[in-house]
Design a protein around this motif. Structure first.
Motif, PDB file in Angstrom:
ATOM      1  N   LEU A 342      44.396  57.496  59.001  1.00  0.00           N
ATOM      2  CA  LEU A 342      43.447  56.432  58.705  1.00  0.00           C
ATOM      3  C   LEU A 342      44.186  55.223  58.150  1.00  0.00           C
ATOM      4  O   LEU A 342      45.186  55.356  57.451  1.00  0.00           O
ATOM      5  CB  LEU A 342      42.393  56.898  57.698  1.00  0.00           C
ATOM      6  CG  LEU A 342      41.666  58.210  58.025  1.00  0.00           C
ATOM      7  CD1 LEU A 342      42.289  59.355  57.240  1.00  0.00           C
ATOM      8  CD2 LEU A 342      40.185  58.117  57.702  1.00  0.00           C
ATOM      9  N   THR A 344      43.512  50.823  56.764  1.00  0.00           N
ATOM     10  CA  THR A 344      42.541  49.833  56.269  1.00  0.00           C
ATOM     11  C   THR A 344      42.736  48.506  56.978  1.00  0.00           C
ATOM     12  O   THR A 344      42.499  47.447  56.406  1.00  0.00           O
ATOM     13  CB  THR A 344      42.694  49.651  54.749  1.00  0.00           C
ATOM     14  OG1 THR A 344      44.057  49.300  54.458  1.00  0.00           O
ATOM     15  CG2 THR A 344      42.336  50.927  54.010  1.00  0.00           C
ATOM     16  N   GLY A 347      40.618  47.418  62.325  1.00  0.00           N
ATOM     17  CA  GLY A 347      39.887  48.308  63.221  1.00  0.00           C
ATOM     18  C   GLY A 347      40.208  48.014  64.670  1.00  0.00           C
ATOM     19  O   GLY A 347      41.034  47.149  64.999  1.00  0.00           O
ATOM     20  N   THR A 389      38.316  56.297  66.467  1.00  0.00           N
ATOM     21  CA  THR A 389      37.045  55.734  66.018  1.00  0.00           C
ATOM     22  C   THR A 389      37.336  54.634  64.996  1.00  0.00           C
ATOM     23  O   THR A 389      38.449  54.518  64.487  1.00  0.00           O
ATOM     24  CB  THR A 389      36.150  56.807  65.362  1.00  0.00           C
ATOM     25  OG1 THR A 389      36.865  57.411  64.276  1.00  0.00           O
ATOM     26  CG2 THR A 389      35.742  57.874  66.365  1.00  0.00           C
ATOM     27  N   ASN A 390      36.304  53.844  64.722  1.00  0.00           N
ATOM     28  CA  ASN A 390      36.382  52.853  63.655  1.00  0.00           C
ATOM     29  C   ASN A 390      35.700  53.398  62.406  1.00  0.00           C
ATOM     30  O   ASN A 390      34.635  54.025  62.494  1.00  0.00           O
ATOM     31  CB  ASN A 390      35.716  51.545  64.090  1.00  0.00           C
ATOM     32  CG  ASN A 390      36.603  50.718  64.999  1.00  0.00           C
ATOM     33  OD1 ASN A 390      37.794  50.554  64.739  1.00  0.00           O
ATOM     34  ND2 ASN A 390      36.046  50.206  66.086  1.00  0.00           N
ATOM     35  N   ARG A 391      36.298  53.178  61.248  1.00  0.00           N
ATOM     36  CA  ARG A 391      35.727  53.656  59.997  1.00  0.00           C
ATOM     37  C   ARG A 391      34.596  52.728  59.548  1.00  0.00           C
ATOM     38  O   ARG A 391      34.679  51.502  59.739  1.00  0.00           O
ATOM     39  CB  ARG A 391      36.801  53.719  58.923  1.00  0.00           C
ATOM     40  CG  ARG A 391      37.994  54.560  59.321  1.00  0.00           C
ATOM     41  CD  ARG A 391      39.114  54.433  58.306  1.00  0.00           C
ATOM     42  NE  ARG A 391      38.748  55.007  57.013  1.00  0.00           N
ATOM     43  CZ  ARG A 391      39.482  54.894  55.912  1.00  0.00           C
ATOM     44  NH1 ARG A 391      40.605  54.179  55.938  1.00  0.00           N
ATOM     45  NH2 ARG A 391      39.093  55.459  54.788  1.00  0.00           N
ATOM     46  N   GLY A 394      35.725  49.965  57.354  1.00  0.00           N
ATOM     47  CA  GLY A 394      36.767  49.118  57.918  1.00  0.00           C
ATOM     48  C   GLY A 394      38.027  49.897  58.189  1.00  0.00           C
ATOM     49  O   GLY A 394      38.377  50.820  57.451  1.00  0.00           O
ATOM     50  N   GLY A 395      38.722  49.517  59.246  1.00  0.00           N
ATOM     51  CA  GLY A 395      39.926  50.232  59.612  1.00  0.00           C
ATOM     52  C   GLY A 395      39.675  51.219  60.732  1.00  0.00           C
ATOM     53  O   GLY A 395      38.545  51.421  61.177  1.00  0.00           O
ATOM     54  N   ALA A 396      40.769  51.831  61.212  1.00  0.00           N
ATOM     55  CA  ALA A 396      40.690  52.771  62.325  1.00  0.00           C
ATOM     56  C   ALA A 396      40.994  54.179  61.846  1.00  0.00           C
ATOM     57  O   ALA A 396      41.607  54.395  60.802  1.00  0.00           O
ATOM     58  CB  ALA A 396      41.670  52.365  63.423  1.00  0.00           C
ATOM     59  N   CYS A 397      40.553  55.142  62.640  1.00  0.00           N
ATOM     60  CA  CYS A 397      40.798  56.562  62.356  1.00  0.00           C
ATOM     61  C   CYS A 397      41.160  57.249  63.664  1.00  0.00           C
ATOM     62  O   CYS A 397      40.369  57.233  64.614  1.00  0.00           O
ATOM     63  CB  CYS A 397      39.568  57.211  61.724  1.00  0.00           C
ATOM     64  SG  CYS A 397      39.720  59.009  61.535  1.00  0.00           S
TER      65      CYS A 397
END
Length: 409
Positions: A342, A344, A347, A389-391, A394-397
């Motif tokens: 993950l 921050t 995304g 996916t997008n958190r 904010g940010g990506a996972c």
């Protein structure tokens, strides 16, 4: 489209079945009413045929007709039919009253008067014939409605069959075209992969020789106390080129995984050790809390580490001025281990999500578009998958899912 077509067919079939059932029920009710009216009319004719002194024979007929009139009242479910039945029943009641009043008269007086029999023939029988004619008209209308329903069903089946055939042809044509494009694309990628592999091998050998010479000269230059910045830049660029070529080789000719029992927490620690220097330089905080119990899988530890390094470097690329890089390793659930990377950062753009694992697709200016392709291939070679996916905050996972503790297949 298939689901919509199926729902439409089911809805049409239910509607037509309901219409047919309703038409058949109405037709059956009208036929029953007509049978009752015919039986009443026959009973009235039998009464008319009796001689004036055959009063005992008339009593069973009276009871039969009264019973039939009760059935007619129960079967009358239309306003006009109920009025016809009511008029017939009232007329027969008046006939019975007169017939009972004539009981005290002599045979000659009854023959002379004939009022009950006259009422029966002039009023009751015509009322019964009107009811019978009304029922006949209702039967004709019910039959016409049933014919229309059957016709609708026939045309409906024709329409469903025609539309289904056309939809099947169109969908089949679309699928065939899509498969054709996929096959051509796969062939093109295979050719590109072969070319890339050949070029990478041809270029890597001279680069290795150049790298060794630069390293030797750099050591000699440093020993003489001369500046070695230029040679250092050359060495760094050669290393970068070598790394890119290695990505091409991994994409074109992926190595077969050598599975053994691997502790994923240890692999994560190795990954963070490799990217830790860059993370500190970019002021990125690294978070990882290993589970209390070891999480082990049957996998190629080197390939899994390569996958995690790719994901970690991608996360650092989107956080050049600081942020949080977190790796979350979860205990097995339903025989599946999940490991999430993950960040921050900003995304992933919605338009990019469907294309993340396409070869040579990248949103970076200097990217090759092969890192995630190789990562997904490693995950699939291990019987797992890689999801992006997008958190919400904010940010990506990026989540790696692998079978827990056993070799897939």
């Amino acid at each position: 489209m298939s689901v919509l077509f199926l729902v439409s067919c089911i809805t049409a079939a239910i509607y037509l079945h309901h219409q047919q059932s309703t038409s058949l029920r109405i037709l059956d009710e009208d036929l029953q009413s007509r049978r009752i009216a015919a039986d009443v009319l026959k009973g009235l004719h039998d009464l008319s045929a009796l001689a004036g002194d055959q009063r005992q024979e008339a009593v069973p007929l009276h009871r039969k007709i009264v019973g039939l009139l009760d059935q007619a009242k129960q079967a009358a479910n239309k306003g006009e039919e109920a009025r016809h039945v009511g008029r017939l029943a009232d007329s027969f009641d008046r006939y019975l009253e007169r017939w009972q009043a004539e009981a005290a008269l002599s045979s000659n007086d009854r023959r002379a008067g004939g009022t009950a029999l006259g009422l029966l023939e002039t009023e009751t029988v015509p009322a019964c014939r009107e009811l019978e004619q009304f029922n006949a008209g209702e039967i004709e209308r019910a039959e016409a409605t049933l014919d229309r329903t059957v016709s609708w069903m026939a045309w409906g089946f024709v329409g469903v069959g025609t539309f289904g055939s056309l939809a099947g042809l169109l969908l089949g044509y679309g699928v065939a075209r899509g498969l054709g494009r996929t096959v051509l694309r796969a062939e093109s990628l295979a050719e590109v992969g072969e070319i890339a592999a050949g070029m990478a091998h041809e270029l890597r050998n001279p680069l290795t020789a150049i790298k060794m010479l630069v390293q030797m000269n750099r050591e000699e230059t440093e020993a003489k106390g001369l500046p070695a910045e230029d040679l250092q830049v050359i060495e760094q660029e050669i290393l970068r080129m070598e790394a890119r070529l290695n990505v091409f080789i991994d994409f074109a000719r992926p190595p077969k995984p050598e599975r053994r029992r691997v502790n994923l927490a240890a692999v994560v620690d190795q990954t963070l050790a490799l990217v830790g220097g860059r993370a500190r330089k970019q002021r990125v905080t690294v978070k990882f809390s290993p589970p209390s119990t070891p999480v082990e899988v049957e996998a190629d530890g080197e390939q899994v580490r390569q996958l995690l390094v790719n994901l970690a470097l991608n996360a650092l690329d989107v956080m050049p001025r600081g942020g949080i890089l977190e790796i979350d390793l979860r205990p097995p659930a339903n025989e599946i281990v999940e490991l999430a990377v993950l960040d921050t950062g900003p995304g992933i753009a919605a338009r990019h999500l469907p294309r993340l694992y396409e070869p040579f697709f990248t949103s970076k200016e200097m990217g090759l578009g092969l890192g995630l392709v190789v990562s997904q291939r490693i995950a699939q070679d291990h019987g797992g998958e890689l999801r992006a996916t997008n958190r919400p905050q904010g940010g990506a996972c990026f989540t790696l899912r692998l079978p827990a503790g056993q070799s897939p297949g």
